[in-house]
Write a protein that holds these residues in place. Structure first.
Motif, PDB file in Angstrom:
ATOM      1  N   ASN A   2     -10.950   3.095   6.787  1.00 25.41           N
ATOM      2  CA  ASN A   2     -11.743   2.738   5.615  1.00 25.41           C
ATOM      3  C   ASN A   2     -11.298   1.383   5.045  1.00 25.41           C
ATOM      4  OD1 ASN A   2      -9.500   3.103   3.994  1.00 25.41           O
ATOM      5  ND2 ASN A   2     -10.000   5.209   3.480  1.00 25.41           N
ATOM      6  N   ARG A   3     -12.044   0.880   4.098  1.00 23.71           N
ATOM      7  CA  ARG A   3     -11.794  -0.465   3.571  1.00 23.71           C
ATOM      8  C   ARG A   3     -10.438  -0.590   2.884  1.00 23.71           C
ATOM      9  NH1 ARG A   3     -17.504  -2.703   1.232  1.00 23.71           N
ATOM     10  NH2 ARG A   3     -18.639  -2.407   3.171  1.00 23.71           N
ATOM     11  N   ALA A   4     -10.034   0.442   2.163  1.00 25.84           N
ATOM     12  CA  ALA A   4      -8.755   0.376   1.461  1.00 25.84           C
ATOM     13  C   ALA A   4      -7.598   0.253   2.461  1.00 25.84           C
ATOM     14  CB  ALA A   4      -8.569   1.612   0.580  1.00 25.84           C
ATOM     15  N   ARG A   5      -7.639   1.006   3.538  1.00 22.92           N
ATOM     16  CA  ARG A   5      -6.576   0.924   4.558  1.00 22.92           C
ATOM     17  C   ARG A   5      -6.623  -0.415   5.287  1.00 22.92           C
ATOM     18  NH1 ARG A   5      -5.289   6.455   7.679  1.00 22.92           N
ATOM     19  NH2 ARG A   5      -4.408   7.516   5.878  1.00 22.92           N
ATOM     20  N   LEU A   6      -7.818  -0.881   5.586  1.00 22.65           N
ATOM     21  CA  LEU A   6      -7.958  -2.177   6.239  1.00 22.65           C
ATOM     22  C   LEU A   6      -7.351  -3.274   5.374  1.00 22.65           C
ATOM     23  CD1 LEU A   6      -9.171  -3.859   8.579  1.00 22.65           C
ATOM     24  CD2 LEU A   6     -11.232  -4.067   7.200  1.00 22.65           C
ATOM     25  N   LEU A   7      -7.634  -3.237   4.103  1.00 22.50           N
ATOM     26  CA  LEU A   7      -7.091  -4.218   3.173  1.00 22.50           C
ATOM     27  C   LEU A   7      -5.573  -4.100   3.088  1.00 22.50           C
ATOM     28  CD1 LEU A   7      -7.808  -6.415   1.083  1.00 22.50           C
ATOM     29  CD2 LEU A   7      -7.883  -4.604  -0.625  1.00 22.50           C
ATOM     30  N   ARG A   8      -5.068  -2.883   2.916  1.00 23.43           N
ATOM     31  CA  ARG A   8      -3.639  -2.652   2.712  1.00 23.43           C
ATOM     32  C   ARG A   8      -2.813  -2.945   3.958  1.00 23.43           C
ATOM     33  NH1 ARG A   8      -2.691   3.080   1.243  1.00 23.43           N
ATOM     34  NH2 ARG A   8      -3.724   2.456  -0.668  1.00 23.43           N
ATOM     35  N   TYR A   9      -3.265  -2.542   5.118  1.00 19.85           N
ATOM     36  CA  TYR A   9      -2.444  -2.613   6.324  1.00 19.85           C
ATOM     37  C   TYR A   9      -2.750  -3.799   7.233  1.00 19.85           C
ATOM     38  CZ  TYR A   9      -0.990   2.043   4.985  1.00 19.85           C
ATOM     39  OH  TYR A   9      -0.486   3.106   4.294  1.00 19.85           O
ATOM     40  N   VAL A  10      -3.873  -4.475   7.025  1.00 17.42           N
ATOM     41  CA  VAL A  10      -4.223  -5.583   7.912  1.00 17.42           C
ATOM     42  C   VAL A  10      -4.408  -6.889   7.132  1.00 17.42           C
ATOM     43  CG1 VAL A  10      -5.898  -6.449   9.581  1.00 17.42           C
ATOM     44  CG2 VAL A  10      -5.287  -4.032   9.594  1.00 17.42           C
ATOM     45  N   LEU A  11      -5.317  -6.894   6.191  1.00 11.09           N
ATOM     46  CA  LEU A  11      -5.683  -8.146   5.541  1.00 11.09           C
ATOM     47  C   LEU A  11      -4.588  -8.703   4.632  1.00 11.09           C
ATOM     48  CD1 LEU A  11      -9.449  -7.477   4.804  1.00 11.09           C
ATOM     49  CD2 LEU A  11      -8.419  -8.695   6.723  1.00 11.09           C
ATOM     50  N   ILE A  12      -3.955  -7.886   3.837  1.00  7.92           N
ATOM     51  CA  ILE A  12      -2.896  -8.378   2.947  1.00  7.92           C
ATOM     52  C   ILE A  12      -1.696  -8.871   3.752  1.00  7.92           C
ATOM     53  CG2 ILE A  12      -1.235  -7.717   1.159  1.00  7.92           C
ATOM     54  CD1 ILE A  12      -3.488  -6.039  -0.103  1.00  7.92           C
TER      55      ILE A  12
END
Length: 105
Positions: A2-12
């Motif tokens: 989901n978007r929250a995990r993508l943001l937390r674990y990849v994008l940041i």
């Protein structure tokens, strides 16, 4: 994912790594170390034989590595040297020991 995990674990983490790398690249490009490496390249007889009188020296952001600690520093740079009779491109490794920059063999 989901978007929250993508943001937390990849994008940041990716943004943090890129910001750290860009900071090092920008720091080196405006440092006295880069000025000294340019002088080393300009004085090298092999490079002068290929390009003539050196006019411009630049380095690309990839590959770029710069490490320093106290009096020791090491850099890997992809340089482009433009001179009066040609252009030279290479990936070089240089290090500073005892205050002087030299090519690594």
């Amino acid at each position: 994912m989901n978007r929250a995990r993508l943001l937390r674990y990849v994008l940041i983490p990716l943004a943090a790594i890129l910001a750290f790398w860009w900071g090092g690249y920008s720091y080196f490009k405006s440092s006295s170390d880069w000025q000294e490496v340019q002088a080393l390249l300009s004085a090298d007889p092999t490079i002068r034989a290929k390009v003539g009188d050196v006019k411009v020296i630049s380095f690309a952001p990839f590959p770029f590595m710069y490490r320093f600690s106290g009096d020791y520093a090491r850099a890997t740079l992809r340089v482009t040297v433009v001179g009066s009779s040609g252009e030279y491109r290479a990936t070089i490794e240089v290090e500073r020991r005892g205050g002087a920059w030299a090519f690594m063999s």
